[in-house]
Write a protein that holds these residues in place. Structure first.
Motif, short mmCIF file in Angstrom:
data_model
loop_
_atom_site.label_atom_id
_atom_site.label_comp_id
_atom_site.label_asym_id
_atom_site.label_seq_id
_atom_site.Cartn_x
_atom_site.Cartn_y
_atom_site.Cartn_z
N ASP A 7 18.35 41.24 22.77
CA ASP A 7 17.97 42.20 21.74
C ASP A 7 16.66 42.89 22.09
N GLU A 8 15.67 42.11 22.51
CA GLU A 8 14.36 42.70 22.82
C GLU A 8 14.41 43.54 24.10
N LEU A 9 15.22 43.12 25.05
CA LEU A 9 15.40 43.93 26.26
C LEU A 9 16.04 45.27 25.90
N VAL A 77 13.38 40.67 35.55
CA VAL A 77 12.58 39.94 34.58
C VAL A 77 13.24 38.59 34.33
N TYR A 78 12.41 37.56 34.21
CA TYR A 78 12.87 36.20 33.91
C TYR A 78 12.76 36.00 32.41
N PHE A 79 13.77 35.41 31.82
CA PHE A 79 13.79 35.17 30.38
C PHE A 79 13.18 33.82 30.07
N SER A 87 0.97 32.85 20.93
CA SER A 87 0.86 32.14 22.21
C SER A 87 0.78 33.09 23.40
N SER A 88 0.14 32.61 24.46
CA SER A 88 0.07 33.41 25.68
C SER A 88 1.44 33.53 26.32
N ARG A 89 2.30 32.55 26.11
CA ARG A 89 3.66 32.61 26.66
C ARG A 89 4.40 33.82 26.11
N ARG A 90 4.28 34.05 24.81
CA ARG A 90 4.93 35.20 24.18
C ARG A 90 4.33 36.49 24.72
N GLU A 95 4.60 41.39 28.33
CA GLU A 95 4.02 42.03 29.52
C GLU A 95 5.08 42.19 30.60
N GLU A 96 5.86 41.15 30.83
CA GLU A 96 6.92 41.21 31.85
C GLU A 96 7.99 42.22 31.46
N LEU A 97 8.34 42.26 30.20
CA LEU A 97 9.34 43.21 29.71
C LEU A 97 8.85 44.64 29.90
N SER A 98 7.59 44.89 29.59
CA SER A 98 7.01 46.21 29.77
C SER A 98 6.97 46.60 31.25
#
Length: 110
Positions: A7-9, A77-79, A87-90, A95-98
């Motif tokens: 969904d976010e992708l 991109v890795y999911f 969290s920094s993970r989120r 950042e990776e998605l962008s």
């Protein structure tokens, strides 16, 4: 992976003007499915392959663990896990998605 990754992708791509014009079946080995995306009919569509290689079978799309652009294995991109809101993970996921979306923009110019 979970449905929220897809969904976010999809939302990220659509915000940049990309459309998913088709979803193709995977290869029954390492690819769960493929999205055919396009922003302008003046350019060729790009193919996003969703990674689904598993021990004994190919994972369904909803369980794929990453994706890459066919013919450009370094553009992907890795999911990872979503993490908590702060969290920094989120933050890393977004950042990776962008970064992935920006790389798609650059590929369209080629």
């Amino acid at each position: 992976m979970a449905q929220w990754h897809l969904d976010e992708l999809q939302e990220s791509l659509e915000r940049r003007g990309w459309r998913i014009i088709a979803q193709q079946a995977g290869d029954e080995y390492s690819i769960s499915a493929t999205w055919v995306i396009q922003r302008s009919t003046e350019n060729k569509p790009l193919l996003i392959d969703f990674n689904g290689l598993d021990d004994m079978n190919t994972l369904p799309l909803e369980q794929s663990y990453g994706c890459h652009v066919r013919g450009h294995s370094l553009v992907g991109v890795y999911f990872g896990r979503k993490g908590h809101k702060s969290s920094s993970r989120r933050a890393n996921w977004y950042e990776e998605l962008s970064k992935f979306a920006s790389q798609l923009d650059e590929l369209e110019k080629v």
